[in-house]
Scaffold this motif. Structure first.
Motif, short mmCIF file in Angstrom:
data_model
loop_
_atom_site.label_atom_id
_atom_site.label_comp_id
_atom_site.label_asym_id
_atom_site.label_seq_id
_atom_site.Cartn_x
_atom_site.Cartn_y
_atom_site.Cartn_z
N GLN A 39 -70.65 -18.28 15.13
CA GLN A 39 -72.05 -18.46 14.74
C GLN A 39 -72.85 -17.19 14.88
OE1 GLN A 39 -73.19 -21.62 17.35
NE2 GLN A 39 -72.40 -23.24 16.02
N HIS A 84 -76.25 -20.71 20.45
CA HIS A 84 -75.27 -21.78 20.21
C HIS A 84 -75.90 -23.16 20.40
CE1 HIS A 84 -72.43 -18.69 19.77
NE2 HIS A 84 -72.08 -18.53 21.04
N ALA A 118 -77.94 -23.98 17.39
CA ALA A 118 -77.08 -24.38 16.28
C ALA A 118 -76.57 -25.81 16.46
CB ALA A 118 -75.91 -23.42 16.15
N GLN A 154 -67.19 -21.75 20.26
CA GLN A 154 -68.07 -20.59 20.14
C GLN A 154 -67.99 -19.71 21.39
OE1 GLN A 154 -69.56 -19.60 17.39
NE2 GLN A 154 -68.76 -21.43 16.34
N CYS A 213 -64.14 -23.17 11.33
CA CYS A 213 -65.44 -23.03 11.98
C CYS A 213 -65.60 -21.58 12.43
CB CYS A 213 -65.53 -23.99 13.18
SG CYS A 213 -67.12 -23.95 14.04
#
Length: 355
Positions: free
Chosen positions: A155, A271, A274, A84, A152
């Protein structure tokens, strides 16, 4: 509205009525041979066997990933956080170039900045526009490749603004009304003279996939030329300002520096949430990963080249400006004190303070 936008300048008044410099040495004579957009290939994660390594960003540059509360959740959580962080870096690059640098360079290239600049300097600004559009595009393209390869996605929502925008808006509101617009020049100078230093270590980090290192290296090579250009632009800007304007503008440089260099706390918090951390845990991780004194010292270290350029240009000659730099810890401090910085960190992170 559109006519007003066309006429909008960073500095008010007639550029010809301001003091100006004639000196300028171009670093773009061989731009057609050296620019990444002219000679570098599309970097491909799809064909990069190193992508299976799974480490997409240096953890030392993202200390929340090293925190015990994060590490306790396992290696997969750490790797996802670093992935991320790579997305954040790529998105930051795209937004920085698109929102903060390209508009400034375009306005300079068209002779509407409010500065009277040499013709070659205006022509080179257009080459910077092309470079930066390429950086924004290949960063966006590479992020899409990463999402496809890893399964992935990022986010953070695409409409989430980078932290530097709100910080710039705050700076603009504090400027005298007659000088609103100059913050765009200040921030472009700050970001373009400092970003090459930020990018210098990542291409040499063998833990990262080859394509990640190549993307960052391509960006850094172009930014080396931009660094020299915006260092020269600083001198032209400062000579064009009146004494009154210098006294008004100078104290805002530290805020522009911090807007660029300070960590993106809100994005990190997203992040961590999450990853399953609670709000108290997130607050603890961020506070212990980025203690205020560590951030102050790191910002001062990263900003040191620009502070030297500002001193050479005479920006720090004004007492109020000098005091503003001191209050932000950008001047007046000694070399980085490893022991003092380490003392601000939790015990399990102290071993990471090696710079």
């Amino acid at each position: 509205m559109h006519l007003d936008k066309f006429r909008e300048q960073f500095l008010p008044g007639d550029a010809a009525g301001r003091s100006h410099r004639l000196d300028y040495v171009s670093r773009f004579e061989r731009w057609d041979d050296l620019a990444g957009v002219r000679r570098k290939p599309r970097r491909s994660l799809e064909t990069d066997a190193d992508a299976e390594l799974g480490l997409f960003f240096p953890p030392e540059l993202y200390p929340v990933a090293l925190h015990p509360l994060v590490a306790a959740r396992g290696e997969a959580t750490v790797r996802r956080l670093l992935l991320q962080r790579l997305y954040d870096y790529l998105a930051f690059t795209t937004e920085l170039e698109s929102i903060a640098v390209i508009p400034v360079a375009t306005t300079i290239s068209r002779g509407r900045s409010g500065l009277l600049l040499p013709e070659q300097m205006k022509a080179d600004a257009f080459k910077i526009v092309t470079d930066e559009a390429w950086h924004a595009q290949f960063s966006d393209d590479f992020a899409r490749q990463v999402a496809a390869r890893t399964g992935c996605p990022p986010q953070s929502a695409a409409d989430t603004p980078p932290a530097f925008l709100s910080r710039l808006d705050e700076l603009r509101e504090r400027l005298p009304a007659s000088l609103r617009g100059v913050e765009s020049l200040l921030f472009a100078i700050v970001s373009e003279t400092l970003i090459s230093g930020i990018l210098s270590d990542i291409p040499r980090d063998g833990r990262l996939p080859r394509s990640v290192r190549e993307v960052v290296r391509d960006h850094a090579e172009d930014e080396g030329r931009h660094h020299v250009y915006f260092r020269s632009l600083l001198k032209h800007l400062w000579s064009a300002l009146t004494d009154r304007e210098r006294r008004a503008v100078g104290p805002f440089f530290p805020a522009a520096i911090r807007a660029f260099l300070e960590p993106g706390y809100a994005r990190a918090a997203d992040h961590l949430a999450a990853a399953g951390l609670s709000v108290p845990q997130i607050d603890q991780v961020i506070a212990e990963s980025w203690p205020a004194e560590v951030v102050r010292v790191d910002v001062a270290e990263a900003a040191a080249p620009l502070v030297r350029y500002l001193r050479e240009a005479g920006v720090l000659d004004d007492a109020r400006t000098h005091a503003a730099f001191e209050s932000h810890g950008l001047i007046g401090a000694g070399p980085r004190d490893i022991a003092a910085v380490g003392a601000a960190l939790p015990h399990t992170l102290k071993k990471e303070v090696t710079r």
